[in-house]
Scaffold this motif. Structure first.
Motif, mmCIF file in Angstrom:
data_model
loop_
_atom_site.group_PDB
_atom_site.id
_atom_site.type_symbol
_atom_site.label_atom_id
_atom_site.label_comp_id
_atom_site.label_asym_id
_atom_site.label_seq_id
_atom_site.Cartn_x
_atom_site.Cartn_y
_atom_site.Cartn_z
ATOM 1 N N GLU A 98 -25.169 -35.478 34.846
ATOM 2 C CA GLU A 98 -25.020 -34.521 33.744
ATOM 3 C C GLU A 98 -25.354 -33.107 34.214
ATOM 4 N N ILE A 99 -26.346 -32.976 35.085
ATOM 5 C CA ILE A 99 -26.684 -31.660 35.644
ATOM 6 C C ILE A 99 -25.529 -31.148 36.492
ATOM 7 N N ILE A 100 -24.952 -32.014 37.307
ATOM 8 C CA ILE A 100 -23.801 -31.617 38.127
ATOM 9 C C ILE A 100 -22.639 -31.197 37.233
ATOM 10 N N ASP A 101 -22.348 -31.992 36.222
ATOM 11 C CA ASP A 101 -21.266 -31.653 35.296
ATOM 12 C C ASP A 101 -21.503 -30.272 34.681
ATOM 13 N N GLY A 106 -19.808 -24.317 34.914
ATOM 14 C CA GLY A 106 -20.223 -22.921 34.850
ATOM 15 C C GLY A 106 -21.519 -22.698 34.104
ATOM 16 N N GLY A 107 -22.267 -23.757 33.837
ATOM 17 C CA GLY A 107 -23.542 -23.631 33.137
ATOM 18 C C GLY A 107 -24.573 -22.878 33.959
ATOM 19 N N ASP A 108 -25.669 -22.551 33.309
ATOM 20 C CA ASP A 108 -26.725 -21.787 33.960
ATOM 21 C C ASP A 108 -27.236 -22.487 35.208
ATOM 22 N N VAL A 129 -20.887 -30.374 46.289
ATOM 23 C CA VAL A 129 -19.844 -30.172 45.275
ATOM 24 C C VAL A 129 -19.758 -28.761 44.703
ATOM 25 N N THR A 130 -20.773 -27.944 44.899
ATOM 26 C CA THR A 130 -20.715 -26.614 44.295
ATOM 27 C C THR A 130 -20.331 -25.555 45.321
#
Length: 162
Positions: A98-101, A106-108, A129-130
């Motif tokens: 969920e953090i990765i998603d 584009g979340g904080d 992945v980022t």
């Protein structure tokens, strides 16, 4: 021999298991990994896993399954582990995903305090992945894990930042 194992192996084009082969966790692991690559047979795989006697194999497959499936489908895989009282690792992995998603949407970015609560798996996966430089910089300088710091620094170099 379980009819479900035979059904799964047949659906994947495997030869039917030889006598006793279904008792070999290495054979089952290969079968399960192939099934995870084929979304069409995942419902059969879930049925087979309900009978899986080796909890380590079960949890390993479920951890990989929650990575591959949609967010909506993660709960059904968690249920398999919960039925055996082995849900902690799966709950952790779902939280990590969920953090990765969130990051990929584009979340904080996390702050250093939040980063320190991240599992080693999560930190390592985020470096893969980022492409968000601020997240990679934070991991390169703030991770508690040398390998993660090195991977994040390498990704920054690959992205053109020293």
């Amino acid at each position: 021999m379980s009819n479900r194992i035979v059904q799964l192996s047949s659906a994947l084009g495997f030869d039917p298991p030889q006598l006793g082969e279904e008792n070999d966790e290495h054979w089952r692991w290969r079968l399960y990994q192939e099934a995870l690559r084929n979304p069409a047979v995942r419902p059969i795989l879930r049925d087979v896993l309900k009978e899986e006697q080796d909890v380590s194999v079960l949890i390993g497959v479920v951890l990989r399954a929650v990575e591959l499936c949609s967010m909506d489908d993660r709960a059904s895989w968690l249920d398999l582990a919960s039925e055996r009282g082995e849900s902690a690792a799966v709950v952790q992995r779902i939280g990590d995903l969920e953090i990765i998603d969130h990051l990929l949407a584009g979340g904080d970015a996390p702050d250093l305090a939040e980063l320190s609560t991240w599992s080693r798996w999560l930190q390592g996966r985020v470096t893969e992945v980022t492409e968000r430089r601020e997240v990679l910089q934070m991991l390169a300088s703030g991770s508690n894990y040398k390998k993660v710091r090195s991977r994040a620094a390498l990704r920054l170099r690959q992205l053109g930042e020293v």
